[in-house]
Write an enzyme that holds these catalytic residues in place. Structure first.
Site, PDB file in Angstrom:
ATOM      1  N   ASN A 126      -2.432  19.525  -1.637  1.00 18.52           N
ATOM      2  CA  ASN A 126      -3.479  18.873  -0.865  1.00 18.52           C
ATOM      3  C   ASN A 126      -3.191  18.853   0.634  1.00 18.52           C
ATOM      4  OD1 ASN A 126      -4.561  16.161   0.355  1.00 18.52           O
ATOM      5  ND2 ASN A 126      -5.892  16.602  -1.371  1.00 18.52           N
ATOM      6  N   GLN A 161       6.963   3.972   4.151  1.00 17.74           N
ATOM      7  CA  GLN A 161       5.553   3.595   4.101  1.00 17.74           C
ATOM      8  C   GLN A 161       5.290   2.312   4.876  1.00 17.74           C
ATOM      9  OE1 GLN A 161       3.499   5.676   1.819  1.00 17.74           O
ATOM     10  NE2 GLN A 161       1.936   4.936   3.209  1.00 17.74           N
ATOM     11  N   LYS A 171       0.855  -1.196   0.000  1.00 15.40           N
ATOM     12  CA  LYS A 171       0.000   0.000   0.000  1.00 15.40           C
ATOM     13  C   LYS A 171       0.880   1.231   0.000  1.00 15.40           C
ATOM     14  CE  LYS A 171      -3.967   2.020   0.079  1.00 15.40           C
ATOM     15  NZ  LYS A 171      -3.434   2.942  -0.935  1.00 15.40           N
ATOM     16  N   GLY A 211      -2.743   8.141  -4.622  1.00 12.40           N
ATOM     17  CA  GLY A 211      -2.098   9.323  -5.173  1.00 12.40           C
ATOM     18  C   GLY A 211      -0.898   9.761  -4.354  1.00 12.40           C
ATOM     19  N   SER A 257      -7.051   5.768   3.524  1.00 14.82           N
ATOM     20  CA  SER A 257      -7.056   4.843   2.388  1.00 14.82           C
ATOM     21  C   SER A 257      -7.456   3.442   2.852  1.00 14.82           C
ATOM     22  CB  SER A 257      -5.675   4.793   1.732  1.00 14.82           C
ATOM     23  OG  SER A 257      -5.440   5.936   0.945  1.00 14.82           O
ATOM     24  N   LYS A 280       5.470   1.745  -2.932  1.00 11.22           N
ATOM     25  CA  LYS A 280       5.462   3.086  -3.531  1.00 11.22           C
ATOM     26  C   LYS A 280       5.757   2.947  -5.010  1.00 11.22           C
ATOM     27  CE  LYS A 280       4.774   7.355  -2.087  1.00 11.22           C
ATOM     28  NZ  LYS A 280       3.760   7.762  -1.109  1.00 11.22           N
TER      29      LYS A 280
END
EC number: 1.4.1.4
Length: 447
Positions: free
Chosen positions: A242, A113, A92, A167, A380, A128
């Protein structure tokens, strides 16, 4: 390697294997430096070559992307997907489109991550991906054709229980939509293989806001633990995308006065602070094809620091939300001299190791990105849960779950962050994330 090796010999081993991957080596050094005392006290985590396996991705996919621009010229870009760890769940992590993207950056992001996802307590591994494609200045048709061309190779490596991208820089809802649509066409399957989707086809409320909101939730918990809060604080934010936008929004809700935003060209300074109306206009400008912070500054008659970052200004809280290594030693010295009380990372590794150490030595509260900006991937995970159940939750429920997860992450950091008056959040986040991943790896044997 011999199980009795030192920290430096291990780091040299990593450096020697990939001598040109400076960003990845930096990420490994930052994590292992804080982990090493814990590892010496818990030798089981140095068995079975666990550390060597942990710093080596399970799989790296590299491929070319061939597409046709608006002038009917054939363009060729590189793309990668780093599937770093599936120890606790499917890979992920986001997809990044930017000219600076290379394998070193994606390995560093996938490594980070892995621990970030572990901190959320949700069953997600780390990954990633991205490309050196630059969406800036491209027409919508060009972006669509690139995304579709990329998916003709990437689709075969993804799946709801295998690898679920999202994203990142250069990849927003539009790009996710193009990629998800092509994935559906190629696979003849509508299963959730992307998060950050539009609400019309399986997206989650609060997902666009989640990283920025989560950053502020975590920072507020950190401040409260040390007798402070956002109320009445002067805050500098870097970036204007964002993460920055929604961090500004939530910080204002908590009573802060946010005085900056920035992009790659410079920084806007608003001493009176953002308002809802001003923020809405900034978001509108940045959503346009060539919108810049300078345009916003000019429209409102504000100070614009061309080519400068926001770190020279006196503030109580700094939230770096732009890109990696944006906050260096010189910037840290300026912030400390101006009395900064807390720094929390909204971007991935925006603070250099030297600057991080300087903040800690000066007694500045410091929240690392793997904890502070985990709200995006946490939501997510909530989007994946909604898709699996064929349900859509109300915004209030998603936001409440996000807030709860960020408080849990803060608690885990405090639990492992030392016993002094001031919590070492870098140590706490690294140990908490590592323990979950390492325990899963040990339980699953040598694979």
């Amino acid at each position: 390697m011999d199980q009795t090796y030192s920290l430096e010999s291990f780091l040299n081993h990593v450096q020697k294997r990939d001598p040109n991957q400076t960003e990845f080596a930096q990420a490994v050094r930052e994590v292992m430096t804080t982990l090493w005392p814990f590892l010496e006290q818990n030798p089981k985590y140095r068995q079975m070559s666990l550390l060597e396996r942990l710093v080596e991705p399970e799989r790296v996919i590299q491929f070319r992307v061939v597409w046709v621009d608006d002038r009917n010229q054939i363009q060729v870009n590189r793309a990668w997907r780093v599937q770093f760890s599936s120890a606790i769940g499917p890979y992920k992590g986001g997809m990044r489109f930017h000219p600076s993207v290379n394998l070193s950056i994606l390995k560093f992001l996938g490594f980070e991550q892995t621990f970030k996802n572990a901190l959320t307590t949700l069953p997600m591994g780390g990954g990633k991906g991205g490309s050196d494609f630059d969406p800036k200045g491209k027409s919508e048709g060009e972006v669509m054709r690139f995304c579709q061309a990329l998916m003709t190779e990437l689709y075969r490596h993804l799946g709801a229980d295998t690898d679920v991208p999202a994203g990142d820089i250069g990849v927003g809802g539009r790009e996710v939509g193009f990629m998800a649509g092509m994935m559906k066409k190629l696979s003849n399957n509508t299963a959730c293989v992307f998060t950050g989707k539009g609400l019309s086809f399986g997206g989650s409320l609060i997902r666009p806001e989640a990283t920025g909101y989560g950053l502020v939730y975590f920072t507020e918990a950190m401040l409260k633990r040390h007798g402070m809060g956002f109320e009445g604080m002067r805050v500098s934010v870097s970036g204007s995308g964002n993460v920055a936008q929604y961090a500004i929004e939530k910080a204002m809700e908590f009573g802060a006065r946010v005085i900056t935003a920035s992009d790659s060209s410079g920084t806007v300074v608003d001493e009176s602070g953002f308002t809802k109306e001003k923020l809405a206009r900034l978001i509108e400008i940045k959503a346009s094809r060539d919108g810049r912070v300078a345009d916003y500054a000019k429209e409102f008659g504000l100070v614009y620091l061309e080519g400068q970052q926001p770190w020279s200004l006196p503030v109580d809280i700094a939230l770096p939300c732009a890109t990696q290594n944006e906050l260096d030693v010189d910037a840290a010295h300026q912030l400390i001299a101006n009395g900064v009380k807390a720094v929390a990372e909204g971007a991935n590794m925006p603070t250099t190791i030297e600057a991080t150490e300087l903040f800690q030595q000066a007694g500045v509260l410091f929240a690392p990105g793997k904890a502070a900006n985990a709200g995006g991937v946490a939501t997510s995970g909530l989007e994946m849960a909604q898709n699996a159940a064929r349900l859509g939750w109300k915004a209030e429920k998603v936001d409440a779950r996000l807030h709860h997860i960020m408080l849990d992450i803060h608690h885990a950091c405090v639990e492992h962050g030392g016993e002094g008056e001031q919590t070492n959040y870098v140590q706490g986040a690294n140990i908490a994330g590592f323990v979950k991943v390492a325990d899963a790896m040990l339980a699953q044997g040598v694979i």
